[in-house]
Scaffold this active site. Structure first.
Site, PDB file in Angstrom:
ATOM      1  N   TYR A 144       0.831  -1.208   0.000  1.00 20.67           N
ATOM      2  CA  TYR A 144       0.000   0.000   0.000  1.00 20.67           C
ATOM      3  C   TYR A 144       0.865   1.257   0.000  1.00 20.67           C
ATOM      4  CZ  TYR A 144      -3.725   3.239   1.421  1.00 20.67           C
ATOM      5  OH  TYR A 144      -4.625   4.279   1.490  1.00 20.67           O
ATOM      6  N   SER A 188     -13.695   2.571  13.392  1.00 22.48           N
ATOM      7  CA  SER A 188     -14.715   1.539  13.199  1.00 22.48           C
ATOM      8  C   SER A 188     -14.511   0.386  14.176  1.00 22.48           C
ATOM      9  CB  SER A 188     -14.695   1.026  11.756  1.00 22.48           C
ATOM     10  OG  SER A 188     -13.402   0.588  11.393  1.00 22.48           O
ATOM     11  N   THR A 209      -0.181   8.379  17.780  1.00 23.33           N
ATOM     12  CA  THR A 209      -1.182   9.389  17.460  1.00 23.33           C
ATOM     13  C   THR A 209      -1.679   9.286  16.017  1.00 23.33           C
ATOM     14  OG1 THR A 209       0.414  11.061  16.698  1.00 23.33           O
ATOM     15  CG2 THR A 209      -0.099  11.003  19.070  1.00 23.33           C
ATOM     16  N   ARG A 210      -2.891   9.768  15.826  1.00 23.61           N
ATOM     17  CA  ARG A 210      -3.477   9.937  14.498  1.00 23.61           C
ATOM     18  C   ARG A 210      -4.224  11.262  14.488  1.00 23.61           C
ATOM     19  NH1 ARG A 210      -0.485   6.367  14.153  1.00 23.61           N
ATOM     20  NH2 ARG A 210      -0.745   4.285  13.249  1.00 23.61           N
ATOM     21  N   PRO A 273       2.875   3.123  12.076  1.00 24.29           N
ATOM     22  CA  PRO A 273       3.450   4.453  12.309  1.00 24.29           C
ATOM     23  C   PRO A 273       3.149   4.966  13.713  1.00 24.29           C
ATOM     24  CG  PRO A 273       2.250   4.385  10.229  1.00 24.29           C
ATOM     25  CD  PRO A 273       1.918   3.136  10.962  1.00 24.29           C
ATOM     26  N   GLN A 275       3.177   8.193  14.555  1.00 24.32           N
ATOM     27  CA  GLN A 275       2.633   9.544  14.578  1.00 24.32           C
ATOM     28  C   GLN A 275       2.056   9.926  13.224  1.00 24.32           C
ATOM     29  OE1 GLN A 275       5.590  12.606  15.440  1.00 24.32           O
ATOM     30  NE2 GLN A 275       4.131  13.623  16.806  1.00 24.32           N
TER      31      GLN A 275
END
Length: 315
Positions: A144, A188, A209-210, A273, A275
């Site tokens: 991806y 979700s 974090t996102r 990831p 961050q």
């Protein structure tokens, strides 16, 4: 009225885009192979005379006459893109070549839904468009991450070599109605687990974090970007710059659903990831856009959708 092709139009973001463009009076052709897309997402559009759906896989050429093309054809959930990594890479690369070839022949403007995953596990924050990223080229997420990076290369090479009018957006974490309940993504996952009373699965310590953008804000940004002058074609970060820890999202979902679910910690997935935070200063300047819906408000709307989805009452 424009004739618009939306690849991946039955998917999460694509279905919302179809709905907006149809209601604006455009003639919309949705193509999708339904690997992750759902007919239910676009079922309410089937009665519109200006909407058409074609089952098609973009790894094969398609011959249509359109004015604009939006390429959102690719599974974005790790569960689904890792299930068939070769097909994921083909969708990114062969799909882009086929749609760019169509765009070149028709002289049609084309939008590419790229991703924040092109930045990999970043060494700097927030991530700006000038950052080249830190991506593992041979990991389980590479199909991806590298597929989308290669797609960007193709788009810019077609632009430079053939004069194709392109728009490349790097989409950060987006959520809202029409997400699959089994796609394994953070919002979700947490909502479905909370509504079912299952343990909330937080990977790692939850301090990663996102930055979560509600889907209606994202659709506004995408359509505004498509309308900007030829002087800027991207890449353009689109997302919410408010950074949130995963553990905080889990706690908000438990609170908003009134669930008795307990938060449990699971091993962190490989190459996950640490961050994500977009620098959207360019989006503010170029398309005069920034998100309006905060995480709590967006979660409330998303929870309402999943409550209906799990009870079988969603249209």
């Amino acid at each position: 009225m424009k004739r618009v092709l939306i690849a991946g139009g039955a998917g999460f973001i694509g279905s919302h885009l179809c709905e907006l463009l149809v209601k604006q009076g455009n003639e919309v052709i949705c193509i999708d192979n339904f690997y992750t897309g759902s007919k239910r997402n676009i079922s309410r559009l089937l009665d519109f005379n200006n909407f058409e759906i074609i089952r098609h896989d973009v790894t094969f050429p398609i011959y249509l006459e359109v004015d604009e093309i939006y390429n959102l054809a690719c599974p974005a959930s790790p569960i689904y893109y890792q299930n068939d990594p070769v097909q994921t890479l083909k969708t990114c690369v062969h799909g882009s070549i086929n749609l760019l070839g169509l765009s070149k022949r028709l002289k049609a403007k084309i939008f590419q839904a790229s991703t924040s995953e092109v930045y990999g596990d970043p060494e700097s924050s927030p991530q700006s468009e000038s950052y080249w990223g830190r991506v593992n080229p041979i990991g389980i997420r590479s199909c991806y991450d590298e597929g989308k990076r290669c797609a960007e290369t193709l788009f810019f090479d077609y632009h430079r070599q053939h004069g194709v009018s392109i728009r490349v957006a790097r989409i950060f974490n987006t959520y809202g109605p029409h997400m699959r309940h089994d796609d394994g993504r953070v919002v979700s996952n947490f909502i479905v687990q909370a509504l079912r009373g299952d343990p909330i699965s937080v990977y790692g310590d939850g301090r990663q974090t996102r930055s979560f953008c509600f889907v209606s804000d994202m659709i506004t940004a995408i359509t505004k970007f498509m309308e900007v002058s030829e002087e800027f074609c991207g890449p353009l970060n689109l997302g919410n710059p408010v950074e949130t820890t995963i553990i905080d999202v889990a706690r908000q979902v438990v609170d908003l659903t009134g669930s008795k679910s307990k938060i449990v910690h699971c091993p962190l997935p490989y190459d996950d990831p640490r961050q994500r935070k977009p620098d959207i200063s360019k989006a503010k300047k170029v398309i005069d856009w920034e998100p309006n819906i905060d995480l709590r408000s967006g979660l409330i709307q998303t929870i309402e959708y999943f409550e209906k989805d799990l009870s079988g009452t969603t249209a």
